[in-house]
Design a protein around this motif. Sequence first.
Motif, short mmCIF file in Angstrom:
data_model
loop_
_atom_site.label_atom_id
_atom_site.label_comp_id
_atom_site.label_asym_id
_atom_site.label_seq_id
_atom_site.Cartn_x
_atom_site.Cartn_y
_atom_site.Cartn_z
N LYS A 71 80.74 53.73 10.85
CA LYS A 71 80.14 54.40 12.01
C LYS A 71 78.72 54.86 11.73
CE LYS A 71 84.16 55.92 14.54
NZ LYS A 71 84.83 57.00 15.21
N LYS A 78 79.08 50.04 18.58
CA LYS A 78 80.31 50.78 18.83
C LYS A 78 80.79 50.57 20.26
CE LYS A 78 78.63 54.32 15.71
NZ LYS A 78 78.17 55.70 15.64
N SER A 79 82.09 50.72 20.43
CA SER A 79 82.68 50.57 21.76
C SER A 79 82.34 51.79 22.62
CB SER A 79 84.19 50.43 21.67
OG SER A 79 84.73 50.28 22.96
N CYS A 133 84.10 43.44 13.36
CA CYS A 133 85.08 44.40 12.84
C CYS A 133 86.37 44.43 13.65
CB CYS A 133 84.45 45.79 12.81
SG CYS A 133 82.92 45.86 11.87
N VAL A 134 86.50 43.54 14.63
CA VAL A 134 87.68 43.51 15.49
C VAL A 134 88.17 42.08 15.64
CG1 VAL A 134 87.15 45.60 16.81
CG2 VAL A 134 86.18 43.42 17.52
N VAL A 140 90.91 48.72 21.38
CA VAL A 140 89.90 49.51 20.69
C VAL A 140 89.78 50.89 21.32
CG1 VAL A 140 88.54 47.55 19.87
CG2 VAL A 140 88.03 48.54 22.09
N GLU A 141 89.32 51.82 20.52
CA GLU A 141 89.11 53.20 20.94
C GLU A 141 87.62 53.42 21.24
OE1 GLU A 141 91.30 55.72 21.16
OE2 GLU A 141 93.07 54.83 20.23
N ASP A 143 84.06 54.66 20.66
CA ASP A 143 83.23 54.88 19.48
C ASP A 143 83.69 54.10 18.25
OD1 ASP A 143 80.80 56.09 18.76
OD2 ASP A 143 81.84 57.63 17.61
N GLN A 144 84.66 53.18 18.42
CA GLN A 144 85.10 52.35 17.31
C GLN A 144 84.03 51.30 17.03
OE1 GLN A 144 89.03 50.68 17.74
NE2 GLN A 144 88.63 49.03 16.30
#
Length: 150
Positions: A71, A78-79, A133-134, A140-141, A143-144
């Motif tokens: 992060k 970020k999401s 990263c996914v 996803v959440e 701020d992921q």
Amino acid sequence: MTVDTELVRQLAELLGDTGLSEIEVEDGERKIRVARQMTAAPVSYAAAPAQAAAAPAAPAPADAPAAPDMKAHPGAVKSPMVGTVYLAPEPGKPNFVSEGDRVEAGDTLLIVEAMKVMNPITATKAGTVKRLCVENQEPVEFDQVLAIVE
């Protein structure tokens, strides 16, 4: 205030489908938050076996390097929402990007679907996609970290 019970039901269903613990949506002055209590499975601990008093102490292992905080990475994308990631524009099509691809600011990296709306997630700067990263269709959440662009 009039509560849109259908929307609350849809949000609750989304929580169940994705395994998320909470979701919040905002529409003008109206804000709806749906959360559920997550319960952890009970954990049992076994007692550690006693060491023999005569046995010499083993040297402590060298500390392993800590995993980098993704992060805080300057290239972290970020999401902006809770949802489901799609790496391609539609099934059977190639992914928007792959690791090692060069991107420009504004290029679509992937899509996050939230409430049946496909939201393109774009590169904030020009660079190389160092890491995705996914995985495709992963929940996803907010701020992921989704990707690293350097």
